[in-house]
Design a protein around this motif. Structure first.
Motif, short mmCIF file in Angstrom:
data_model
loop_
_atom_site.label_atom_id
_atom_site.label_comp_id
_atom_site.label_asym_id
_atom_site.label_seq_id
_atom_site.Cartn_x
_atom_site.Cartn_y
_atom_site.Cartn_z
N TYR A 79 75.02 31.64 -2.79
CA TYR A 79 76.19 31.82 -1.92
C TYR A 79 77.46 31.90 -2.76
O TYR A 79 77.53 31.37 -3.87
CB TYR A 79 76.28 30.66 -0.93
CG TYR A 79 75.18 30.68 0.10
CD1 TYR A 79 75.42 31.16 1.39
CD2 TYR A 79 73.90 30.25 -0.22
CE1 TYR A 79 74.40 31.21 2.33
CE2 TYR A 79 72.87 30.29 0.71
CZ TYR A 79 73.13 30.77 1.99
OH TYR A 79 72.12 30.82 2.92
N THR A 80 78.46 32.55 -2.19
CA THR A 80 79.74 32.64 -2.89
C THR A 80 80.48 31.32 -2.83
O THR A 80 81.37 31.05 -3.62
CB THR A 80 80.62 33.74 -2.26
OG1 THR A 80 80.76 33.50 -0.85
CG2 THR A 80 79.99 35.12 -2.46
N SER A 81 80.11 30.47 -1.88
CA SER A 81 80.76 29.18 -1.71
C SER A 81 80.14 28.13 -2.62
O SER A 81 78.98 28.23 -3.02
CB SER A 81 80.64 28.72 -0.25
OG SER A 81 81.08 27.39 -0.10
N THR A 82 80.91 27.13 -2.95
CA THR A 82 80.40 26.00 -3.72
C THR A 82 80.24 24.75 -2.87
O THR A 82 79.80 23.72 -3.35
CB THR A 82 81.34 25.66 -4.90
OG1 THR A 82 82.62 25.29 -4.37
CG2 THR A 82 81.49 26.85 -5.84
N THR A 83 80.59 24.88 -1.58
CA THR A 83 80.59 23.70 -0.71
C THR A 83 79.72 23.83 0.53
O THR A 83 79.46 22.84 1.20
CB THR A 83 82.02 23.36 -0.25
OG1 THR A 83 82.57 24.50 0.44
CG2 THR A 83 82.88 23.00 -1.44
N ALA A 84 79.27 25.06 0.86
CA ALA A 84 78.45 25.23 2.06
C ALA A 84 77.51 26.42 1.88
O ALA A 84 77.92 27.48 1.42
CB ALA A 84 79.34 25.45 3.28
N ALA A 85 76.24 26.21 2.25
CA ALA A 85 75.25 27.28 2.15
C ALA A 85 75.27 28.12 3.42
O ALA A 85 74.29 28.22 4.17
CB ALA A 85 73.86 26.70 1.92
N THR A 86 76.42 28.72 3.68
CA THR A 86 76.60 29.61 4.82
C THR A 86 77.49 30.77 4.38
O THR A 86 78.15 30.70 3.34
CB THR A 86 77.28 28.89 6.01
OG1 THR A 86 78.53 28.34 5.57
CG2 THR A 86 76.40 27.77 6.54
#
Length: 234
Positions: A79-86
């Motif tokens: 994922y592009t996020s580092t805090t949520a797999a959404t």
């Protein structure tokens, strides 16, 4: 054939082989069961064994380990996020480790990973908590979240775990696999070993057709499977 519990399966092994506990102790039959479960799990990817795990990659580190008990990896999302797999993510392409080393020979390229490969074993010994090293390229430039899809070896049948998915839903195949183990251990009769191997192979084909065929199909998208029926002509 109905499903088995741990007790009824061990009794069935003794009844079919006509050998009592003085020869086939619980330690020995437990090994038959363990060997048979692993054989089935390696020969057929079972839907009930599918798992997902979410974690964070480590910036500037090109690898992480699969969870303990992983049989094989089905897929890896980053994922592009580092805090949520959404939200925005990409599925990495699985390659051989040689491809990864050619792609980044200097092993210095960083960014969002595009490829991954299984590149080593996991921890060994009592309490091992990993099962296989996964290498990525490019090396993560940040602690991106990931979702790993894999098949894991479940808790096996035992006196402390008296039923499992296999014992209840593939009891005949599990029994026949155990009888192959038993007659091999007893060193014959060879015709009985071959007989139960053939019965196991028949059952595993039907179970495989269910797991890889019917459970992966959808009547809406795939239509109802058609079986050709020969027409008798006068």
């Amino acid at each position: 054939m109905a499903g088995f519990t741990y007790s009824t399966l061990t009794t069935a092994i003794q009844n079919y082989t006509e050998v009592g506990t003085s020869v086939l102790s619980s330690t020995i039959t437990d090994q038959f069961i363990d060997n048979s479960e692993l054989r089935i799990q390696r020969e057929i990817p079972i839907d009930a064994d599918r798992r997902e795990v979410i974690g964070n990659l480590v910036a500037s580190k090109d690898s992480f380990h699969a969870p303990a008990g992983t049989l094989f990896v089905r897929g890896l999302q980053v994922y592009t996020s580092t805090t949520a797999a959404t939200g925005a993510n990409s599925w990495l392409e699985k390659k051989d480790i040689s491809y990864l080393r050619e792609y980044d020979a200097a092993e210095t390229t960083t960014g969002t990973p595009k490829y991954y490969a299984m590149s080593g074993g996991g921890a060994t010994g009592a309490g091992a908590t990993t099962s296989g090293k996964i290498t990525l390229v490019p090396t993560p430039s940040s602690g991106f979240m990931y979702k790993l899809h894999y098949n894991s070896r479940p808790l096996g049948l035992s006196s402390a775990n008296t039923t499992t998915f296999l014992s209840l839903n593939f009891g005949n195949g599990l029994l026949y696999a155990c009888l192959v183990e038993a007659f091999s251990y007893l060193k014959g009769p060879m015709d009985m070993l071959q007989h139960y191997e053939q019965k196991y192979q028949t059952e595993v084909q039907k179970f495989g057709a269910e797991q890889l065929g019917r459970r992966r199909r959808d009547d809406y998208t795939d239509n109802e499977p058609r079986i050709p029926v020969p027409v008798q002509t006068p």
